[in-house]
Design a protein around this motif. Structure first.
Motif, short mmCIF file in Angstrom:
data_model
loop_
_atom_site.label_atom_id
_atom_site.label_comp_id
_atom_site.label_asym_id
_atom_site.label_seq_id
_atom_site.Cartn_x
_atom_site.Cartn_y
_atom_site.Cartn_z
N ALA A 67 0.85 -1.18 0.00
CA ALA A 67 0.00 0.00 0.00
C ALA A 67 0.89 1.24 0.00
O ALA A 67 1.77 1.36 0.86
CB ALA A 67 -0.91 0.00 1.22
N ARG A 68 0.66 2.13 -0.94
CA ARG A 68 1.46 3.35 -1.03
C ARG A 68 1.10 4.30 0.11
O ARG A 68 -0.08 4.61 0.32
CB ARG A 68 1.25 4.04 -2.37
N ALA A 69 2.11 4.75 0.84
CA ALA A 69 1.88 5.64 1.99
C ALA A 69 1.15 6.92 1.58
O ALA A 69 0.34 7.46 2.33
CB ALA A 69 3.21 5.99 2.65
N GLU A 70 1.43 7.37 0.37
CA GLU A 70 0.89 8.66 -0.08
C GLU A 70 -0.62 8.65 -0.31
O GLU A 70 -1.26 9.71 -0.31
CB GLU A 70 1.59 9.09 -1.38
N THR A 71 -1.21 7.46 -0.50
CA THR A 71 -2.63 7.40 -0.88
C THR A 71 -3.47 6.56 0.07
O THR A 71 -4.59 6.17 -0.27
CB THR A 71 -2.77 6.86 -2.32
N LEU A 72 -2.98 6.27 1.26
CA LEU A 72 -3.72 5.41 2.19
C LEU A 72 -5.10 5.97 2.52
O LEU A 72 -6.07 5.21 2.64
CB LEU A 72 -2.93 5.25 3.50
N GLU A 73 -5.19 7.28 2.67
CA GLU A 73 -6.47 7.89 3.07
C GLU A 73 -7.44 8.02 1.90
O GLU A 73 -8.62 8.29 2.11
CB GLU A 73 -6.20 9.26 3.68
N GLU A 74 -6.95 7.79 0.69
CA GLU A 74 -7.80 7.92 -0.49
C GLU A 74 -8.37 6.58 -0.93
O GLU A 74 -9.43 6.54 -1.56
CB GLU A 74 -6.99 8.52 -1.65
N LYS A 75 -7.68 5.49 -0.64
CA LYS A 75 -8.05 4.18 -1.15
C LYS A 75 -9.05 3.48 -0.22
O LYS A 75 -8.76 3.27 0.96
CB LYS A 75 -6.82 3.29 -1.31
#
Length: 226
Positions: A76-84
């Motif tokens: 899981a990419r740290a940059e997009t955790l809140e978006e996915k």
């Protein structure tokens, strides 16, 4: 992305102390070449106590219709955790440590991919930042699964790969685990590259290209094979 290595599994006392466990609830042997969909050792915090469990590597969100989604959700990419949608709720409520003493990554050189083993400089066990979830199958089976969070590479990893797993500083591990009281926005700043001066990387045998090979020979530096 990488395959996780064994965690000095025979040193039970050290594992208990290192990760603040009350006790080991089961015994398990060393692993040297763990592949996605296999079981990995994780630590979660339940009622204020750290517990060591074995979860399937590849996240199956609780709402998934089919467990095969886990084959795609190993990182899981740290940059997009809140978006996915796959990761957002777990980031807020179900954070875990995925334990290892090293990982593999493949460096592309022309048409060839050479495997490297990456460890901490002192060889001690460490923890990746992870997320977990529980999924109930149509037959009533509960599957606990996890995903490893990745970030941009440090200078050691840059020549090997354009991503690296998030290795948490030891003193920040309790903060990461405390999903009950510490919100995700507070721990998001932990999802950064581990300092390159604290890590080492060396080329290993192509044996690690197949998960059927799971012995200590997978960890031997190429220069020591001849």
């Amino acid at each position: 992305m990488p395959v996780i290595l064994g965690l000095c599994y025979g040193r039970y006392g050290n594992i208990i102390k290192r990760f603040g466990l009350v006790q080991l609830e089961f015994e398990f042997g060393p692993r040297y070449n763990i592949a996605p969909s296999q079981q990995v050792p994780v630590v979660i915090c339940k009622n204020g106590n750290n517990r060591l469990l074995m979860f399937q590597w590849g996240l199956i969100p609780y709402w998934a219709k089919d467990e095969s989604i886990g084959n795609k959700l190993i990182n899981a990419r740290a940059e997009t955790l809140e978006e996915k949608p796959c990761f957002r709720k777990s980031f807020e409520q179900k954070r875990c440590l995925v334990l290892a003493d090293g990982f593999y990554e493949w460096k592309k050189e022309g048409r060839i991919k050479k495997p490297y083993r990456i460890t901490l400089q002192d060889g001690r066990p460490f923890a990746f930042a992870g997320l977990w979830d529980s999924w109930l199958s149509p037959t009533g089976q509960t599957i606990n699964s996890c995903v490893i969070i990745t970030t941009t590479p440090n200078k050691l990893m840059e020549p090997i790969h354009n991503r690296m797993p998030v290795i948490l500083p030891q003193d920040m591990e309790p903060l990461w685990l405390d999903a009950g009281t510490i919100p995700s926005r507070v721990v998001k700043g932990l999802l950064t590259p581990f300092p390159e001066e604290g890590m080492v990387a060396y080329e290993v045998s192509p044996l690690v290209n197949s998960p059927r090979n799971d012995g200590p020979e997978c960890m031997v530096p190429v220069n020591n094979l001849f």
